[in-house]
Design an enzyme around this catalytic site. Sequence first.
Site, PDB file in Angstrom:
ATOM      1  N   GLU A  13     -60.819  28.549 -12.889  1.00 41.68           N
ATOM      2  CA  GLU A  13     -61.148  27.201 -12.423  1.00 41.68           C
ATOM      3  C   GLU A  13     -62.489  27.174 -11.692  1.00 41.68           C
ATOM      4  OE1 GLU A  13     -57.517  24.912 -10.939  1.00 41.68           O
ATOM      5  OE2 GLU A  13     -56.833  26.982 -10.815  1.00 41.68           O
ATOM      6  N   SER A 187     -55.084  24.073 -13.150  1.00 46.71           N
ATOM      7  CA  SER A 187     -55.856  23.208 -14.048  1.00 46.71           C
ATOM      8  C   SER A 187     -55.358  23.280 -15.487  1.00 46.71           C
ATOM      9  CB  SER A 187     -57.353  23.553 -14.007  1.00 46.71           C
ATOM     10  OG  SER A 187     -57.899  23.182 -12.767  1.00 46.71           O
ATOM     11  N   TYR A 253     -60.688  16.987 -16.917  1.00 49.95           N
ATOM     12  CA  TYR A 253     -62.044  16.995 -16.381  1.00 49.95           C
ATOM     13  C   TYR A 253     -63.098  16.326 -17.245  1.00 49.95           C
ATOM     14  CZ  TYR A 253     -59.684  20.196 -13.300  1.00 49.95           C
ATOM     15  OH  TYR A 253     -58.782  20.746 -12.409  1.00 49.95           O
ATOM     16  N   ARG A 292     -51.047  18.374  -3.047  1.00 48.84           N
ATOM     17  CA  ARG A 292     -50.736  17.395  -4.087  1.00 48.84           C
ATOM     18  C   ARG A 292     -49.612  17.943  -4.946  1.00 48.84           C
ATOM     19  NH1 ARG A 292     -54.579  17.715  -8.123  1.00 48.84           N
ATOM     20  NH2 ARG A 292     -52.910  18.275  -9.578  1.00 48.84           N
ATOM     21  N   ASP A 294     -47.172  17.495  -8.456  1.00 43.91           N
ATOM     22  CA  ASP A 294     -47.179  16.931  -9.805  1.00 43.91           C
ATOM     23  C   ASP A 294     -45.754  16.699 -10.288  1.00 43.91           C
ATOM     24  OD1 ASP A 294     -49.917  17.124  -9.760  1.00 43.91           O
ATOM     25  OD2 ASP A 294     -49.973  19.052 -10.796  1.00 43.91           O
ATOM     26  N   GLU A 308     -44.919  21.253  -9.783  1.00 39.70           N
ATOM     27  CA  GLU A 308     -45.617  22.261  -9.002  1.00 39.70           C
ATOM     28  C   GLU A 308     -46.322  21.610  -7.822  1.00 39.70           C
ATOM     29  OE1 GLU A 308     -49.734  23.307 -10.838  1.00 39.70           O
ATOM     30  OE2 GLU A 308     -48.341  23.082 -12.528  1.00 39.70           O
ATOM     31  N   ASN A 310     -49.997  21.797  -5.474  1.00 41.98           N
ATOM     32  CA  ASN A 310     -51.398  22.211  -5.471  1.00 41.98           C
ATOM     33  C   ASN A 310     -51.900  22.190  -4.030  1.00 41.98           C
ATOM     34  OD1 ASN A 310     -52.109  21.911  -8.611  1.00 41.98           O
ATOM     35  ND2 ASN A 310     -50.824  20.195  -7.988  1.00 41.98           N
ATOM     36  N   GLY A 314     -58.098  19.140  -6.579  1.00 39.39           N
ATOM     37  CA  GLY A 314     -59.460  18.922  -7.024  1.00 39.39           C
ATOM     38  C   GLY A 314     -60.134  17.758  -6.316  1.00 39.39           C
TER      39      GLY A 314
END
Length: 345
Positions: A13, A187, A253, A292, A294, A308, A310, A314
């Site tokens: 990443e 990612s 992205y 964060r 998901d 998961e 984070n 990002g």
Amino acid sequence: MKIVVLAGGTSTERDVSLSSGSKIYRALKNRGHQVILLDVYLGYESETPVTEQLFELDVDWAKDIQAVSAEHPDLSHLKDLRRDGGKSMFGPNVLALCNMADIVFLGLHGANGEDGRIQAAFDLMGIPYTGTGYLSSALAMDKHITKQFFRNAGIPTPAGITLKCGEKADPSSVPYPCMVKTACGGSSVGTYRVDDPRDLQKALDDAYTFGDDVIVEQYISGREFSVGVIDGKALPIIEIAPLEGFYDYKNKYQPGSTIETCPADLSPELTAEMQRYAEMAYEALGMRSYARMDFMMDASDHSIYCLEANTLPGMTPTSLLPQEAAVIGMSFEDLCEKLIEVSLK
């Protein structure tokens, strides 16, 4: 404040991290801080001893940062860029400059940055940094361990098995479609959807190239969401709808690849339930500052599954956390200041 923004590194990443770091750097510069952007691995080469005067230089530390490409980066020649051979994760003068800063803003993603190792080193050295601590970082980085913590806390998560060090799976024992993913990636690098038993071993072999442990997980057909949490409180939910395929590296992205809706079109009851699970996940993993989570929602019965966590979300131009913060009136610059505030607290 004197701030070092750390980005780059040696993970898959890397490009995403550099994009996050440059955006954070510019936001903090605009707020009047003295900011240096450093690649944690390449560092800052200097023939003379570094001093705090570097923070006062009128230079653009982000001028060479490029947009995130559609493919994850080739890291094979990264060591060649280090004069010292690149044995240490910390490049030249990185630790010296971090020691001079009031705080280090971690714009790192993935292994050797988001997995707790740098956080632990900074804890030992007394260097303040943004984000959660070393232990919760390590726990969240390993999806297998994360799922165990979720189950123990009563947070629903997709069923799955973990395979280790090249272990094979009996294709007839797995429900299809399924997801194959490296246990410690980010990612969506090393993540594959498998629809046919004949393709399972190929997906496993590919996933093993990114790490020793691989998860084969129940595929949830439905809608995908993400929920940021700052200082224990959930932000508005964002829905993620890729135009093609699933939310992989390219769709994350490349602008225009995904439709993102915030706040998500959900009933008040489902909104409250998902936000509660996000806050529970934050608590279960012992997080602080921000993170964060998901989620997937099953299309048939609206069941919610937490995929998961984070720990360093990002902060690129297409990233989710800034979009969620914007819905409550928080600009990107405001968000960066807020993350420093809660981290110092």
